[in-house]
Write an enzyme that holds these catalytic residues in place. Sequence first.
Site, mmCIF file in Angstrom:
data_model
loop_
_atom_site.group_PDB
_atom_site.id
_atom_site.type_symbol
_atom_site.label_atom_id
_atom_site.label_comp_id
_atom_site.label_asym_id
_atom_site.label_seq_id
_atom_site.Cartn_x
_atom_site.Cartn_y
_atom_site.Cartn_z
ATOM 1 N N HIS A 144 0.865 -1.181 0.000
ATOM 2 C CA HIS A 144 0.000 0.000 0.000
ATOM 3 C C HIS A 144 0.896 1.222 0.000
ATOM 4 C CE1 HIS A 144 -3.773 2.242 0.751
ATOM 5 N NE2 HIS A 144 -2.929 3.120 1.306
ATOM 6 N N CYS A 145 0.699 2.107 -0.984
ATOM 7 C CA CYS A 145 1.549 3.286 -1.124
ATOM 8 C C CYS A 145 0.757 4.551 -0.776
ATOM 9 C CB CYS A 145 2.090 3.391 -2.553
ATOM 10 S SG CYS A 145 3.119 4.846 -2.828
ATOM 11 N N PRO A 146 1.129 5.255 0.292
ATOM 12 C CA PRO A 146 0.397 6.482 0.644
ATOM 13 C C PRO A 146 0.540 7.586 -0.394
ATOM 14 C CG PRO A 146 2.366 6.230 2.010
ATOM 15 C CD PRO A 146 2.198 4.956 1.257
ATOM 16 N N ASN A 150 -3.350 4.392 -2.465
ATOM 17 C CA ASN A 150 -3.964 3.162 -2.962
ATOM 18 C C ASN A 150 -2.988 2.001 -2.806
ATOM 19 O OD1 ASN A 150 -5.868 1.495 -4.106
ATOM 20 N ND2 ASN A 150 -5.741 2.346 -6.163
#
Length: 287
Positions: A144-146, A150
Amino acid sequence: MMEYEYGSFRKESDFHNRCCGGMLWCIRDICGIICAILTWLLILYAEFVVMSVILIPSPYPIYSIVNMIVFQTCAFLAITSHVKTMFTDPGAVPKGNATKEMIKQMGFREGQVIFKCPKCCSIKPDRAHHCSVCQRCIRKMDHHCPWVNNCVGENNQKYFVLFTFYIATISLHSLFLAINQFLMCIKHEWKECTTYSPPATVVLLLFLMFEALLFAIFTAVMLGTQVQAIWNDETGIEQLKKEEARWVKKSRWKSIQAVFGRFSLLWFSPFARPAPKFKNESDLYAV
């Protein structure tokens, strides 16, 4: 028939993490939203300095025009890749489909082993992992990439790879332009090198160089890890957890094609999605 019924269930009932009438995937995470907006602001800052401080005041028109075209093209593709990564369903498994009725409807044999996620009550496919931020199980979840607010998964990994590639490209390009402008201003003793005052120009160029160097390193590392993961047909989570492969690993070329499609210039386009291998591929479920 099983694929059609599964797709119908998804489209009719699954509006979690969606907006605009279910058309867009949208994660309502305040940290992710702030990071995404910050990403856009940093790109806009680079755009401002490159155009207003470096290229437009330049006395060399050919140098300016060529660099404008290259920078604007890459910046546009970077922003587009970012938006596509953020608003594309990464491969969410329908929430709450682990019911007896749904299991029968999907045609599972009696006694067949299936995995159920206790957190989102979904039938968990192979290589799916639960994301605590998205509150969903994501097929082939990498992480999960802030910065894109997403998960990076089966359906949006191409866009994320392109995002890191184009950000690294414009970062290196900005770094080159800023250093070249700085040296040129020193050579001409800050006379007629920019429309801004020398102190303001120094501050703007130094911050651009710092930003460009930082993001060039960060995105280049991310790009390298993504390419390696795709090359080895192994997601970031699978590498981190050192999971034993229960799936049949693809060859390296097939693994790349699974993300980008057949080799063409469309590999570099965030507007092109790899052709699905099956009808309604996004709705398929495989154990």
